[in-house]
Design an enzyme around this catalytic site. Structure first.
Site, PDB file in Angstrom:
ATOM      1  N   GLU A   1       0.822  -1.229   0.000  1.00 50.96           N
ATOM      2  CA  GLU A   1       0.000   0.000   0.000  1.00 50.96           C
ATOM      3  C   GLU A   1       0.845   1.263   0.000  1.00 50.96           C
ATOM      4  O   GLU A   1       0.556   2.229  -0.689  1.00 50.96           O
ATOM      5  CB  GLU A   1      -0.937   0.019   1.220  1.00 50.96           C
ATOM      6  CG  GLU A   1      -2.123  -0.936   1.110  1.00 50.96           C
ATOM      7  CD  GLU A   1      -1.747  -2.365   1.410  1.00 50.96           C
ATOM      8  OE1 GLU A   1      -0.632  -2.578   1.916  1.00 50.96           O
ATOM      9  OE2 GLU A   1      -2.559  -3.262   1.142  1.00 50.96           O
TER      10      GLU A   1
ATOM     11  N   HIS B   1     -11.824  -4.756   7.969  1.00 51.73           N
ATOM     12  CA  HIS B   1     -12.443  -4.513   6.671  1.00 51.73           C
ATOM     13  C   HIS B   1     -13.622  -3.554   6.755  1.00 51.73           C
ATOM     14  O   HIS B   1     -14.350  -3.391   5.788  1.00 51.73           O
ATOM     15  CB  HIS B   1     -12.938  -5.837   6.070  1.00 51.73           C
ATOM     16  CG  HIS B   1     -11.842  -6.714   5.576  1.00 51.73           C
ATOM     17  ND1 HIS B   1     -10.878  -7.254   6.398  1.00 51.73           N
ATOM     18  CD2 HIS B   1     -11.544  -7.151   4.334  1.00 51.73           C
ATOM     19  CE1 HIS B   1     -10.042  -7.982   5.683  1.00 51.73           C
ATOM     20  NE2 HIS B   1     -10.421  -7.947   4.420  1.00 51.73           N
TER      21      HIS B   1
END
Lengths: 355, 327
Positions: free
Chosen positions: B60, B129
């Protein structure tokens, strides 16, 4: 040719010794001309004097914290000499020599350390120069993206990113190398291994013998060069640039050098290293050996040396005065550069400050 | 016009901008071959090629950092972080560079880029999530933060974000991805970042929300309307810079404010709106500004999710309290 100097076998590229003797270069190895070497020497002297003067100013209270480049000048000067003016330069913060080689003025360098963001606004013709990156190890990623973008846009420009050996411990360095390897990005990762990351020596920074060997884990070569040897740095970078330009991908260059000064003017190295160690590295000074080479090559007369030093000091003094005279950012400047159009929210806050 | 879900509107916006501007490149984890785990980038690699829409390693920080370099060098990267909870490794790049490069260089180098990420809960997903991250990013000077709640807004705001010369964090409410279908113009259009939308006019209460929570806010408004209460419903749409003017004007009319959001209460968006309303509409307030926000707890795993999310009945109950407040 880079592959011949495998750091995993203990090899290091070295061409110019401490006495100023230049070895015979292997066929095909890029070589600085004597004219380039002389110009580089003058840049080195200027950088050295600039540091000395900044240190002086800091002690007088006129210059805030300043990071010294002393002893490391050949790394960034040699590297930038091997690149084109339209290649991208992504510094860490100890590349004054490289900045001067690129054509950034000393006044602008001083202005940064003096504390003014306008110093990061590069002149039009040197716009492919990223600003100093304070978060260690975060900028190699930028070089990877830049190189990718250049190829996407059909150019053969390359990007060089500098970091210290401490930066190789940061996760973002790993991610930069990994992406660069996968993308075969046209980048050069230049690690200035100056032995010390503030107070931590290389031996405790990594269990790898060299920083250079890390490249191989990512699928590209690494090479360790004598960072105090301008000719070796130039050669390695020129070779790496050719690789990057021709689609062969990244190279990791480790310029082994030594931080002769403190980490910054706020640092006291006597707390963690010995005078003896520093003294042992002084004869390896990149400035000294280049000077010896040029005198032997009759490009530099011994009587010019002192004069050059004086001129450089005068130049540094003038440059700082210029930086000191530059207008401080105004209140508006603190607000206006975040977005192209200032949002209402910010505008109201600015109005409030003005009142 | 065509009827699209929110996620389809995202794909549509990406497709239109990629077609008209070659400097737009899309990358992230699984966005290429697979078209994204939510299918946001479905079909883009097939239609535009792997040079324009491609898969990256699991990295990321690398995705965002490389995007900074690409943006500085003339491109418009639109990257995907697979879930908002995975944005954290990229935080250093976002805060230290994405948000700062324009200011740091006084406009010489800039980062026209978009970072898209699904956010928020209600999808019974594993840990990490379902994170609400808008307050983190809203607190970073130099970033714009946008959250659509409808397909129409999603398309217009994403196109605006892609065309914006400044970096935009574009948060997509995961539980609303397929929950809402709406007619959307076929051609490209933009919605100004920094503008809230008054979805329904009212007199008795200003109800502000954004993202997936708008679903419950709409339901509550309808229930309260049936009870004879007139609620003005505002979709904030942009977290930073938020549309203070629209919210304040509304509260100056209704005299009462309730902000509802899923993200944790402390140091959140509601607190910011309440402070703003107190600063700019105090004299018109008939009740203290109120908020109904997620608790200051870690988002639970699926079995405990029901204890976290705010339902329409809760919004109704809180709204009734605010509307019936007498000093």
């Amino acid at each position: 040719m880079i592959e011949e100097y495998d750091p995993r076998e203990g090899r290091m590229l070295s061409l110019l010794d401490e006495e100023g003797e230049l070895a015979r270069l292997p066929a095909g190895m890029p070589r600085l001309t004597d004219e380039q070497a002389l110009a580089a020497y003058k840049t080195m002297v200027l950088a050295r004097q600039a540091d000395e003067w900044a240190l002086n100013l800091n002690r007088q209270g006129r210059m805030p914290t300043y990071a010294l480049n002393k002893g490391q000048e050949a790394n960034s000067i040699g590297a930038l000499l091997a690149l084109r003016p339209d290649d991208w330069f992504v510094p860490a913060f100890r590349e004054l020599g490289g900045m001067l080689t690129r054509g950034i003025s000393l006044a602008q360098w001083y202005l940064y350390w003096y504390g003014n963001e306008s110093a990061n606004h590069m002149p039009r013709d040197t716009f492919r120069t990223m600003p100093i990156s304070v978060p260690v190890g975060s900028q190699p990623l930028h070089a990877v993206g830049i190189a990718w973008a250049e190829r996407y846009q059909g150019t053969d420009r390359v990007a060089i990113a500098f970091t210290g050996e401490g930066g190789t411990s940061e996760g973002e360095f790993h991610e930069a190398c990994n992406l660069a390897g996968v993308w075969k990005a046209g980048v050069i990762f230049f690690v200035q291994n100056n032995w010390w990351s503030i107070s931590l020596p290389w031996s405790r920074q990594s269990a790898s013998a060299t920083a250079a060997e890390k490249g191989f884990a990512y699928g590209f070569p690494g090479i360790r060069v004598d960072g105090n040897d301008l000719f070796a740095v130039y050669a390695a970078t020129a070779l790496a640039a050719e690789r990057a330009r021709s689609g062969k991908g990244p190279t990791l260059i480790e310029g082994l050098t030594y931080r002769l000064g403190a980490h910054t003017t706020s640092d006291d190295p006597t707390k963690y290293r010995t005078e003896a160690e520093v003294k042992a590295w002084e004869p390896r000074d990149p400035l000294l050996r280049l000077e010896r080479y040029l005198v032997k090559a009759k490009k530099l007369a011994p009587e010019e040396i002192g004069r050059l030093r004086e001129q450089s000091l005068a130049c540094a003094q003038g440059a700082f005065e210029e930086a000191e005279r530059a207008p401080d950012p105004g209140l508006e400047d603190t607000f206006r550069w975040h977005f192209v159009e200032m949002p209402d929210l910010l505008a109201r806050q600015l109005e409030r400050r003005k009142a | 016009m065509k009827v699209l879900t929110l996620i389809e509107a995202v794909t549509d916006a990406l497709r239109l901008e990629m077609a008209s501007d070659r400097s737009v490149v899309v990358f992230g984890e699984d966005v290429g071959v697979e078209g994204g785990v939510f299918r946001a980038t479905s079909g883009l690699q097939k239609d535009f090629g792997a040079e324009r829409c491609f898969d990256t390693p699991v990295s990321e920080s690398g995705i965002v950092g490389a995007a900074v370099g690409m943006a500085v060098a003339g491109l418009k990267p639109v990257v995907e972080i697979q879930f908002s909870g995975f944005a954290f490794p990229a935080f250093n790049q976002i805060v230290s560079h994405v948000a700062r490069i324009r200011n740091r260089t006084r406009g010489a180098l800039t980062a026209p880029m978009v970072i898209r990420m699904p956010y928020g809960g209600g999808i019974r997903a594993p840990e990490h999530h379902s994170e609400s991250v808008e307050a983190f990013f809203g607190h970073v000077p130099g970033l714009k933060v946008v959250i659509p709640s409808t397909p129409h807004d999603a398309k217009g705001l994403l196109i605006a974000a892609i065309r914006d010369p400044d970096p935009v964090i574009y948060l997509e409410p995961s539980r609303a991805y397929r929950a809402v279908r709406q007619e959307v113009p076929e051609e490209p259009y933009t919605i100004d970042i920094g503008t809230a939308r008054v979805e329904a006019q009212g007199e008795d209460l200003t109800l502000v929300s954004y993202g997936a929570q708008m679903i419950e806010a709409r339901q509550a408004r309808a229930v309260l309307a049936a009870e004879g209460r007139s609620v003005e419903l505002i979709d904030l749409r942009t977290i930073f810079p938020f549309d203070a003017r629209t919210v304040v004007e509304s509260v100056r009319k209704t005299g009462r404010l309730l902000v509802v959001h899923e993200g944790p209460q402390s140091f959140g968006v509601a607190a910011e709106l309440m402070a703003t309303v107190m600063e700019q509409a105090f004299d018109r307030l008939e009740a203290p500004p109120a908020r109904l926000a997620g608790p200051d707890v870690i988002y639970p795993m699926p079995r405990g999710e029901k204890h976290y999310l705010i339902g329409a009945e809760s919004v109704c109950a809180e709204a009734r309290k605010v509307m019936s407040y007498e000093p």
